[in-house]
Scaffold this active site. Sequence first.
Site, PDB file in Angstrom:
ATOM      1  N   SER A   1      42.274  82.142  47.651  1.00 29.05           N
ATOM      2  CA  SER A   1      41.416  80.935  47.527  1.00 29.05           C
ATOM      3  C   SER A   1      40.776  81.699  48.387  1.00 29.05           C
ATOM      4  O   SER A   1      40.459  81.412  50.090  1.00 29.05           O
ATOM      5  CB  SER A   1      42.014  79.919  47.496  1.00 29.05           C
ATOM      6  OG  SER A   1      40.781  79.152  47.697  1.00 29.05           O
TER       7      SER A   1
ATOM      8  N   TYR B   1      48.668  91.806  48.913  1.00 28.63           N
ATOM      9  CA  TYR B   1      48.715  90.628  48.038  1.00 28.63           C
ATOM     10  C   TYR B   1      47.661  90.022  47.605  1.00 28.63           C
ATOM     11  O   TYR B   1      46.881  89.553  46.771  1.00 28.63           O
ATOM     12  CB  TYR B   1      49.402  90.364  48.560  1.00 28.63           C
ATOM     13  CG  TYR B   1      50.443  89.260  47.330  1.00 28.63           C
ATOM     14  CD1 TYR B   1      50.639  89.630  46.218  1.00 28.63           C
ATOM     15  CD2 TYR B   1      50.292  87.622  48.079  1.00 28.63           C
ATOM     16  CE1 TYR B   1      50.775  88.201  45.392  1.00 28.63           C
ATOM     17  CE2 TYR B   1      50.862  86.779  46.642  1.00 28.63           C
ATOM     18  CZ  TYR B   1      51.183  86.678  45.558  1.00 28.63           C
ATOM     19  OH  TYR B   1      51.773  86.043  44.969  1.00 28.63           O
TER      20      TYR B   1
ATOM     21  N   LYS C   1      44.996  89.343  44.017  1.00 26.99           N
ATOM     22  CA  LYS C   1      44.465  88.605  43.391  1.00 26.99           C
ATOM     23  C   LYS C   1      43.102  87.923  43.674  1.00 26.99           C
ATOM     24  O   LYS C   1      42.337  87.006  42.742  1.00 26.99           O
ATOM     25  CB  LYS C   1      46.028  87.431  44.193  1.00 26.99           C
ATOM     26  CG  LYS C   1      47.119  87.769  43.927  1.00 26.99           C
ATOM     27  CD  LYS C   1      47.713  88.147  42.122  1.00 26.99           C
ATOM     28  CE  LYS C   1      49.198  88.233  42.706  1.00 26.99           C
ATOM     29  NZ  LYS C   1      49.653  87.721  41.202  1.00 26.99           N
TER      30      LYS C   1
HETATM   31  N1  LIG Z   1      57.098  82.553  44.174  1.00 28.25           N
HETATM   32  C1  LIG Z   1      55.916  82.427  44.101  1.00 28.25           C
HETATM   33  O1  LIG Z   1      56.337  81.226  45.309  1.00 28.25           O
HETATM   34  C2  LIG Z   1      54.394  82.883  43.995  1.00 28.25           C
HETATM   35  C3  LIG Z   1      53.263  81.893  44.577  1.00 28.25           C
HETATM   36  C4  LIG Z   1      52.052  82.508  43.922  1.00 28.25           C
HETATM   37  C5  LIG Z   1      52.199  83.610  42.438  1.00 28.25           C
HETATM   38  N2  LIG Z   1      53.041  83.638  42.273  1.00 28.25           N
HETATM   39  C6  LIG Z   1      52.300  85.099  41.174  1.00 28.25           C
HETATM   40  O2  LIG Z   1      53.534  84.860  40.203  1.00 28.25           O
HETATM   41  C7  LIG Z   1      53.903  85.652  39.027  1.00 28.25           C
HETATM   42  C8  LIG Z   1      55.508  85.721  39.184  1.00 28.25           C
HETATM   43  O3  LIG Z   1      56.093  86.051  41.008  1.00 28.25           O
HETATM   44  P1  LIG Z   1      57.729  85.602  40.583  1.00 28.25           P
HETATM   45  O4  LIG Z   1      57.660  84.297  42.320  1.00 28.25           O
HETATM   46  O5  LIG Z   1      57.929  84.954  39.419  1.00 28.25           O
HETATM   47  O6  LIG Z   1      57.968  87.046  41.235  1.00 28.25           O
HETATM   48  P2  LIG Z   1      59.168  87.748  40.885  1.00 28.25           P
HETATM   49  O7  LIG Z   1      60.492  87.256  40.314  1.00 28.25           O
HETATM   50  O8  LIG Z   1      59.502  88.989  41.933  1.00 28.25           O
HETATM   51  O9  LIG Z   1      59.003  88.759  39.372  1.00 28.25           O
HETATM   52  C9  LIG Z   1      57.986  89.764  39.356  1.00 28.25           C
HETATM   53  C10 LIG Z   1      58.448  90.066  37.496  1.00 28.25           C
HETATM   54  O10 LIG Z   1      57.772  90.970  37.652  1.00 28.25           O
HETATM   55  C11 LIG Z   1      57.601  92.175  37.339  1.00 28.25           C
HETATM   56  N3  LIG Z   1      57.138  93.024  37.197  1.00 28.25           N
HETATM   57  C12 LIG Z   1      56.890  93.607  38.466  1.00 28.25           C
HETATM   58  N4  LIG Z   1      56.408  95.030  39.243  1.00 28.25           N
HETATM   59  C13 LIG Z   1      56.264  95.311  37.663  1.00 28.25           C
HETATM   60  C14 LIG Z   1      55.320  96.221  36.759  1.00 28.25           C
HETATM   61  N5  LIG Z   1      54.814  97.391  37.671  1.00 28.25           N
HETATM   62  N6  LIG Z   1      55.696  96.287  35.501  1.00 28.25           N
HETATM   63  C15 LIG Z   1      56.051  94.979  34.684  1.00 28.25           C
HETATM   64  N7  LIG Z   1      56.351  94.205  35.338  1.00 28.25           N
HETATM   65  C16 LIG Z   1      56.773  94.019  36.343  1.00 28.25           C
HETATM   66  C17 LIG Z   1      58.881  92.182  37.446  1.00 28.25           C
HETATM   67  O11 LIG Z   1      60.050  92.231  36.571  1.00 28.25           O
HETATM   68  P3  LIG Z   1      60.576  94.394  36.967  1.00 28.25           P
HETATM   69  O12 LIG Z   1      60.848  94.379  38.255  1.00 28.25           O
HETATM   70  O13 LIG Z   1      61.812  94.302  35.508  1.00 28.25           O
HETATM   71  O14 LIG Z   1      59.339  94.656  36.207  1.00 28.25           O
HETATM   72  C18 LIG Z   1      59.653  90.179  37.187  1.00 28.25           C
HETATM   73  O15 LIG Z   1      59.678  89.938  36.195  1.00 28.25           O
HETATM   74  C19 LIG Z   1      53.527  87.137  40.696  1.00 28.25           C
HETATM   75  O16 LIG Z   1      52.259  87.094  39.966  1.00 28.25           O
HETATM   76  C20 LIG Z   1      52.960  86.530  41.266  1.00 28.25           C
HETATM   77  O17 LIG Z   1      52.480  86.987  42.328  1.00 28.25           O
HETATM   78  C21 LIG Z   1      54.248  83.384  42.713  1.00 28.25           C
END
Ligand SMILES: NC(=O)c1ccc[n+]([C@@H]2O[C@H](COP(=O)([O-])OP(=O)(O)OC[C@H]3O[C@@H](n4cnc5c(N)ncnc54)[C@H](OP(=O)(O)O)[C@@H]3O)[C@@H](O)[C@H]2O)c1
Length: 236
Positions: free
Chosen positions: A146, A158, A162
């Site tokens: 933001s 990152y 976003k």
């Molecule tokens: N956790 C937080 O606090 C948080 C906060 C704000 C935003 N987010 C956003 O939420 C989303 C999910 O994050 P998460 O926290 O669940 O992270 P995570 O547990 O690290 O999961 C990330 C996912 O993305 C996949 N991935 C990564 N690179 C990829 C690629 N090149 N092609 C296809 N799949 C890919 C991974 O699977 P593989 O490695 O098997 O491909 C995994 O399923 C992200 O966009 C993140 O930026 C998370």
Amino acid sequence: MTAQKIALVTGANRGIGLAISQKLAEQDMHVIMTARDKNLLQQECDTLKSAGYSVEGHVLDVTGYEQANALIAQLIAKHQRIDVLINNAGIAVDQWVPGSDVSMDVVKQTMETNCFASLNLIQQVLPHMKTTGYGRIVNMSTELASLEGMQMGMTLAYRASKAALNCITKIFSIELADYADIKINAAAPGWVKTNLGGDDAELTPEQGADTPVWLATLGSDGPSGDFYRERKVYPW
Ligand SMILES: NC(=O)c1ccc[n+]([C@@H]2O[C@H](COP(=O)([O-])OP(=O)(O)OC[C@H]3O[C@@H](n4cnc5c(N)ncnc54)[C@H](OP(=O)(O)O)[C@@H]3O)[C@@H](O)[C@H]2O)c1
């Protein structure tokens, strides 16, 4: 009888993407789960299938455009449409690294995964959504992107990736003004306990999935072209 909705979720084998997949399947959607790690994807798909949910899994590295585009074509041939796209796959390689220290390789890899790959998938599914006149696109963002709320440095790749994704969300919403039932929004899930969020995070993946799932299931009178956290508008 209305046809079962078809949802495509990237990064669906763990974390927030897996929780989103289950929640969408609980709402009677057929969920296409994608990620790179085939074994983990297969395992999570099998678990949801044996719990009675309608899901299928496909290995997809979102940064491989040819593979992504071929998969979309294959899915359209099979299902005739994709109603919901959740651009959830994401990486955060430069967490707490100062902007002057982040390598260009990391910047490019982060932009490719978090931003350009999401744009590519939007471009791939939109023509089909326009044909049916229905679509829900959710881009997974973060409150760290933001511009209005930005008060600290670090994590440049990152956050910039976003912020660019937020910009893409807004632009498409304007271009889609004539398609009232195609909605595109960005979601900030909060700080979620996942590989990316770390063990100290306050929310479960299920809690983090709440806002994106809400946006994916908006009614025809729902909003488009905004950024949401906890189901409330969050400043760009
Ligand atoms: N956790 C937080 O606090 C948080 C906060 C704000 C935003 N987010 C956003 O939420 C989303 C999910 O994050 P998460 O926290 O669940 O992270 P995570 O547990 O690290 O999961 C990330 C996912 O993305 C996949 N991935 C990564 N690179 C990829 C690629 N090149 N092609 C296809 N799949 C890919 C991974 O699977 P593989 O490695 O098997 O491909 C995994 O399923 C992200 O966009 C993140 O930026 C998370």
